[in-house]
Design an enzyme around this catalytic site. Structure first.
Site, PDB file in Angstrom:
ATOM      1  N   THR A 128      58.192  32.260   8.581  1.00 30.29           N
ATOM      2  CA  THR A 128      59.877  32.488   8.394  1.00 30.29           C
ATOM      3  C   THR A 128      59.940  33.078   6.670  1.00 30.29           C
ATOM      4  O   THR A 128      60.873  34.142   6.843  1.00 30.29           O
ATOM      5  CB  THR A 128      60.145  31.294   7.845  1.00 30.29           C
ATOM      6  OG1 THR A 128      60.158  30.412   9.016  1.00 30.29           O
ATOM      7  CG2 THR A 128      61.889  31.450   7.624  1.00 30.29           C
TER       8      THR A 128
ATOM      9  N   HIS B 140      59.638  37.323   7.708  1.00 31.05           N
ATOM     10  CA  HIS B 140      60.379  37.765   8.293  1.00 31.05           C
ATOM     11  C   HIS B 140      61.308  37.599   7.167  1.00 31.05           C
ATOM     12  O   HIS B 140      62.334  39.035   7.168  1.00 31.05           O
ATOM     13  CB  HIS B 140      61.716  36.286   9.296  1.00 31.05           C
ATOM     14  CG  HIS B 140      60.435  36.020  10.970  1.00 31.05           C
ATOM     15  ND1 HIS B 140      60.513  37.063  11.864  1.00 31.05           N
ATOM     16  CD2 HIS B 140      60.140  34.702  10.739  1.00 31.05           C
ATOM     17  CE1 HIS B 140      60.034  36.557  12.475  1.00 31.05           C
ATOM     18  NE2 HIS B 140      59.332  35.296  12.014  1.00 31.05           N
TER      19      HIS B 140
END
Lengths: 346, 346, 346, 346
Positions: free
Chosen positions: C40, C43
């Site tokens: 995450t 990203h």
């Protein structure tokens, strides 16, 4: 404010005038409209052995209630608003134990009960932790006032597999009668109810029991076996606490069945563990309180949808001042659920 | 005896005269009284792609039936008697696989289906393994003839937690309509039913749906979200097999909810696994057949107790000779469940 | 204090100096010792499509961490003390929804994630609601820093029936490798692990996989069927999010088996619902976060008892200043779990 | 053939010569290689109260065995072959009751037990219904001979939630020792074992108990509470049947925990239902036999995968002729599991 208190280590309850409770940062203060009178209140009034060991006067009694929010603590956030009609779970848990953090708050060892371990609900106002409060929506405060004992019945019945099952309810006090209604609403194929009090059996019938068994006239085990072609019932709800009923419940359960224990026996109960539990492959479950808060959401769904209506069980209403009459009515065995009016009708 | 057969690898079914089946040592022979006509029979008659790949003519078709025992194999023991009214599970499993020995016979990879993989029930007599046979008791052979598809509905609904829950049934063919009735009987708080056929929605309403949604006129997702305060429903029963309905079902389920898939899509279905399954924490379940034999005992209890009555869904009855009329009626979309009279009324 | 922030709507992360967070009345402030770097975070750094739609700079990133309590809000009570070593659930829920009050906080629609929706853990200090905090006891802050992703693995594996079962893990990133270890610790009879990266397969082997399948060299379905005598596995854990793996997972599950979806596919996935879900009678489950807080207590028990040791998966440690090196190492595919040292060793 | 029989209504067993059993149409005949000697056989030999009420001489005793198929009934089909090594479930059910058709054969009221209600396994050959027979695969006939009592332990342990849990086993006879091993294999975090016999405690330790408690030297409740920080254990397996152990088991279970009853008390047991069951919210389960046949498949998986090895518990082997020595060894309290060699080694 006016309140009903246990003032001394002796029988009796007193109507008193005491200060309104403060609102803690995470509390709400609720103006009580209606309250339910429970067997527990009777034990406290009568100052029996259990009460003597547990209760520390002075204390406001009562733990079943509903009312309106009149004050909100500054850390509560926006989940509630002034004037909102609510009820509350009366078991207060720490919130930091494994049990209360994993959906098992009902068995949390830190539990404190309002009206037993701290000031309760037979008063014009009560301060409750916001996390214990449930909004009522369209449910009346009369009905809200008895969601605590109804919740016992929902917990007892809905932790068994009910749709299409046969169910035996032993003991038809208010919680037993509620259990009959919950079992019917949840799709029980056949509900048997047993008690020794004809008035209670009548209420059980009103709540939908298919077969009402007067244990003073016939043998429960014989009748249930007869009606089930000797198979026994899928689910037994033991709501009486009587040792004879406990044994009968175990006998009436079918092999592989389930027995839920809610009624509290006063003493040890002799149990035939070999024949009545092991060889039958039974599952037994001890029911305490309400699942916090799964039971509450289930109950609200049953009531709001009209699946379940406890009204037939509410047999008497008294103003707060007549608490002694309320207790006397319960003692008479003629009552279903008895309601106290505290702060007027809402 | 007279039978309805698929004789050639081409469209059409034929009424024929063939020998009565022999009774194996562990079989019973049943004189068929009534049979249900199913979409599967239509696929076989129409000789569609699926039928071409699976069916090996000549074969007696039909898999939903009830009738009377006329012969009992010598190894069957005393569980059945001549003249007894019975129905039977049409999935025949080996009995030696792990699945069939652990209560999961419905997913046993050895399953053979009567009327599909071996001779079926549109005939005056059928031989069935005794272990597949269920006694009807007081249930009529008309009702017994459709316990197979009703069983699909019972399996679909009762493997979810129903009492007090909200339920959405997508697709109101006969099994969808049965599912509505089972959900009501099992204590669903609110049942939504959706279809594009007004006649089917009417039947769903007759079976007790609280809200009937005509998908040609309004958006299912919008309506369900509107009615549930944007929470979604607890349980979705997808009975249509349509890819759009499958997506809508996933969207309508509440976070933490459950979606049961019974309707069989013909092709791959594109699914938004991230948003519609993972982030919502859903549980999905593929429903095949009936739990062998848990579903049958549940179903019998619901019917015998009067909790569930499929009568409104039975819209047409034809004598065996009019099988073509029966199929035509199903194709018209005007039918609920269609019954064939085989051996007279019982 | 020093923190790693997303400052602009563009690729990149920045080491910054910002004020220490305030301690709310029901919060604790934690001095972060170690933090885990997650896909995450990658990203967000790379500012991909998902990040652009969700992240509102400026924000402190990071959601996996452990450290020491340095300040306690005045309403927290006595559950924690200054200097206590703790970690925390990074999903913050309202506490007033049905989900968060019934042990289903992990699917609560009000969830806010630290490091995504509000300031996160790549900072010297973080303020967390006390109700999200878990004491570490004897567990190190390195291990505590990755209890969030380990918790994903525990949630995935322990919501299936593991003792004596066969398990297939598809995708051997850190969470997949943890899942292998949890399955072994929970008594899986045989654990298969599949990936296309040899380094990751090696880690899966280190965590106890019995069979490691390199999908660039052999067909997963063929191998699994071969090893299970064509029965398939009891439980599939899909940790890759790849559409091909999702299909393979459904094919490898035995009839009546269970498939857990944790890996997040970017697009719709075509699924053969008829053959791969319905006819096999599968149960599918979407895994999001960790059960709040059942998963945390299970995880602590596995780690404290020595049943589960994630150490082999921790392959790299970087000081906070080298966040770019940390991200580069993850991108290379050579890393297991990557740890950031924030506030020294503890 | 040679067999060990109860010939008269008096103490003692006799080695006799009787005809080989016939093979029914749905039976297989098994040449017995090894058999396990059980406490039940001791009761029958000693002709105690229970034996006098249940056993009808003459009867071949023994119910735990494994061997090789030598004859197959003509209706058995192709699930078995001559020479195949097998064991069998000794509870024979009708196959037509609701229990035996719904995966609950272990509580079927029609159950007949071999060696108790009909001829048993202490003989060179035994005829068994094919539906009761389990293939051994690579498992030895020594191990196969004790899958019946091991199955009791698997049933007891695996019907609780074991991975990550704390488990207390009360009573370390062979089944208690097996239970310790199953709990370890299924991922228990901590296993406590209690007995008054040091030899048995040693075996429990060999099977993996973390803490062995000699009840002649210390108080079980005190020790367990001390080791669990006063929380109690998640799961109690009561394998002794002693009333004191039953009470201690209930006291040691944590609130919300589970107590499995396998040990059979001879008389009624006084139970503090209020404090020890209801207020703790316990679930109790009566364990009878093995789940037919889920337990058998679980057990085979544990043994074949190497997760579970009962070898340390097998302490003695005797040839069939020395049945009296075998019984004497059990009586001495020095034995774990005692094996009879019937038809040579296989």
């Amino acid at each position: 404010m006016r309140a009903i208190q246990k003032l001394e280590r002796a029988p009796g309850l007193k109507l008193t005038d005491i200060p309104k409770p403060d609102c803690g940062l995470t509390d709400v203060v609720i103006q009580v409209k209606h309250a339910g009178v429970c067997g527990t209140d009777l034990h406290i009034a009568d100052w029996d052995e259990w009460a003597q060991s547990r209760i520390k006067p002075p204390i406001v009694v009562g733990h079943e209630f509903a009312g309106e929010i009149v004050e909100i603590g500054q850390d509560v956030g926006d989940a509630f608003h002034i004037g909102q009609r609510v009820t509350a779970e009366g078991h207060i848990v720490s919130g930091h134990t494994r049990q209360s953090r994993t959906g098992q708050g009902h068995v949390c060892p830190t539990t404190q009960i309002i009206g037993v371990d701290r000031d309760g609900a037979f008063a014009e106002f009560i301060a409750m932790p916001a996390s214990n409060v449930m909004r009522l929506g369209d449910i009346s405060t009369v009905m809200g006032a008895i969601m605590d004992p109804m919740g016992n019945a929902f917990h007892t019945v809905l932790t068994a597999e009910i749709p299409g099952s046969t169910v035996l309810v032993l003991g038809c006090g208010p919680i037993g009668c509620f259990a009959v209604g919950v079992a019917r609403a949840a799709g029980a194929a056949r509900v048997f109810a047993a008690d020794l009090n004809p008035r209670r059996l009548e209420l059980a019938g009103d709540m939908g029991a298919h077969v009402c068994i007067d244990v003073t006239r016939e043998d429960v085990v014989h009748r249930v076996m007869d009606e089930t072609k000797s198979e026994g019932v899928d689910v037994v709800c033991e709501m009486s606490g009587h040792p004879v009923a406990i044994r009968q419940g175990l006998e009436c359960a079918r092999p592989g069945g389930r027995v839920q224990f809610l009624g509290i026996p006063q003493h040890e109960v002799p149990i035939r563990v070999a024949n009545d539990v092991i060889f039958k492959g039974l599952t037994l479950y001890g029911v305490v309180g309400r699942k916090m808060f799964e039971t509450w959401y289930q109950m609200r769904s049953f009531i709001e949808s009209g699946l379940f209506d406890p009204s037939p069980v509410i047999t008497h209403t008294f103003p707060m001042e007549q608490i002694d009459d309320a207790l006397r009515t319960i003692r008479s065995g003629e009552a279903g659920k008895v309601i106290l009016e505290i702060g007027g009708t809402a």
